[in-house]
Design a protein around this motif. Structure first.
Motif, mmCIF file in Angstrom:
data_model
loop_
_atom_site.group_PDB
_atom_site.id
_atom_site.type_symbol
_atom_site.label_atom_id
_atom_site.label_comp_id
_atom_site.label_asym_id
_atom_site.label_seq_id
_atom_site.Cartn_x
_atom_site.Cartn_y
_atom_site.Cartn_z
ATOM 1 N N LEU A 100 0.832 -1.369 0.469
ATOM 2 C CA LEU A 100 -0.290 -0.421 -0.210
ATOM 3 C C LEU A 100 1.049 1.057 -0.060
ATOM 4 O O LEU A 100 0.796 2.129 -0.899
ATOM 5 N N LYS A 101 1.809 0.867 0.534
ATOM 6 C CA LYS A 101 2.860 2.009 0.379
ATOM 7 C C LYS A 101 3.510 2.512 -0.795
ATOM 8 O O LYS A 101 3.727 3.861 -0.701
ATOM 9 N N THR A 102 3.951 1.551 -1.135
ATOM 10 C CA THR A 102 4.859 1.768 -2.474
ATOM 11 C C THR A 102 3.441 1.970 -3.890
ATOM 12 O O THR A 102 3.765 2.805 -4.554
ATOM 13 N N ALA A 103 2.660 1.479 -3.314
ATOM 14 C CA ALA A 103 1.143 2.517 -4.503
ATOM 15 C C ALA A 103 1.009 2.985 -4.133
ATOM 16 O O ALA A 103 0.584 4.506 -4.929
ATOM 17 N N ALA A 104 1.307 4.191 -2.831
ATOM 18 C CA ALA A 104 0.526 5.689 -3.026
ATOM 19 C C ALA A 104 1.693 6.376 -2.699
ATOM 20 O O ALA A 104 1.321 7.767 -3.939
ATOM 21 N N ARG A 105 2.775 5.955 -3.269
ATOM 22 C CA ARG A 105 4.359 7.113 -3.349
ATOM 23 C C ARG A 105 4.697 6.635 -5.085
ATOM 24 O O ARG A 105 4.625 7.605 -5.227
ATOM 25 N N ALA A 106 4.123 5.332 -5.405
ATOM 26 C CA ALA A 106 3.953 5.064 -6.946
ATOM 27 C C ALA A 106 2.929 6.806 -7.572
ATOM 28 O O ALA A 106 2.750 7.527 -8.518
ATOM 29 N N GLY A 107 1.248 6.834 -6.304
ATOM 30 C CA GLY A 107 0.251 7.547 -7.257
ATOM 31 C C GLY A 107 0.747 9.100 -6.862
ATOM 32 O O GLY A 107 1.104 9.845 -8.156
#
Length: 279
Positions: free
Chosen positions: A16-23
């Motif tokens: 989830l953190k990785t996805a947020a940073r990608a966003g």
């Protein structure tokens, strides 16, 4: 939290953190493109663009399909992260008037970037009509329906008020450097990144102010929800006295906002709720 705890099996936070940073990174790329073309339009015959136009630029690049697929995933992830911020209040904004105001703004952001992810998807699967017409239809769909039902004017005024509120929030965040509360900026780079982030937030606030005025002043005359977007705000700025100077400065500011978003992708403290027991 210890390293062993953070890497515990079954912990659903890391992805989830990785996805947020990608966003955040995806948002940054979009505004780098918008800012670049806005700055160029101030000195050449080109036109300013909005976020959907930026997605079309990405689609037309050499690795368009691959980049579009990545943008779809990243923007969708960013929209989900915004919803987590709203529902879980992971940033501790609280339930007071100020906290609810901030969380409402995050909710609007979630819908905005979710819509941008949907638009990128239509381009990816080849169902968009193409060109400016495709961007406009995607932009005005919900508002068009509201106008058809007879309450589009009031919805437009509400959106204008939301834009004005967002502008105030961005200006306050820029003036107080409130973003530092949520970012771990390294000391050797803070002297550069802090003013860039403040400049970017201020430029974004200016576009919100112009949009709010455009929306409020033309609400009664719009047909089928054909309301102005970021590109219209930038075109309005270009029409001011010394508009080329304001537009070039705003373009640089939107580039700075892109840098701000990428800085968030790298340095933001992302506190995720415990999702290991969800289900």
């Amino acid at each position: 939290m210890s390293t062993s705890e953070s890497m515990a099996p079954g912990d659903g936070k890391d992805w989830l953190k990785t996805a947020a940073r990608a966003g955040y990174a995806a948002r940054g790329l979009v505004f780098l493109i918008v800012g670049y073309f806005s700055f160029r339009a101030a000195f050449a015959s080109g036109e300013a663009m909005d976020t959907k136009d930026a997605i079309e630029v990405i689609a037309g690049s050499g690795f368009g399909a691959v980049l579009l697929a990545a943008m779809v995933l990243a923007l969708a992830a960013f929209a989900i992260w915004r919803l987590i911020q709203v529902v879980m209040d992971v940033d501790d904004h609280g339930n007071g008037a100020k906290g609810l105001f901030v969380r409402f703004g995050l909710l609007i952001s979630a819908f905005s970037y979710g819509g941008l992810a949907v638009y990128a998807t239509t381009l990816l699967i080849g169902s968009a009509s193409g060109g400016e017409e495709g961007g406009s239809s995607g932009k005005s769909g919900a508002i068009a329906y509201a106008y058809e039902q007879g309450y589009g004017v009031w919805l437009t005024y509400l959106i204008a008020a939301g834009m004005a509120a967002a502008a105030i929030a961005h200006l306050v965040k820029a003036a107080k450097a409130g973003f530092e509360k949520y970012m771990a900026l390294p000391e050797d780079r803070r002297w550069l990144l802090k003013p860039i982030c403040q400049f970017g937030l201020s430029a974004r606030a200016l576009t919100f102010i112009v949009l709010a005025v455009l929306l409020a002043s033309g609400a009664a005359g719009y047909q089928s929800g054909d309301t102005p977007g970021l590109d219209a705000a930038l075109q309005e700025i270009s029409g001011w006295s010394f508009g080329w100077a304001f537009l070039s400065l705003t373009g640089l500011g939107l580039i700075a906002f892109g840098v701000y978003s990428i800085t968030e992708a790298v340095y933001r403290r992302i506190e995720m709720p415990d999702v290991s027991n969800v289900g």
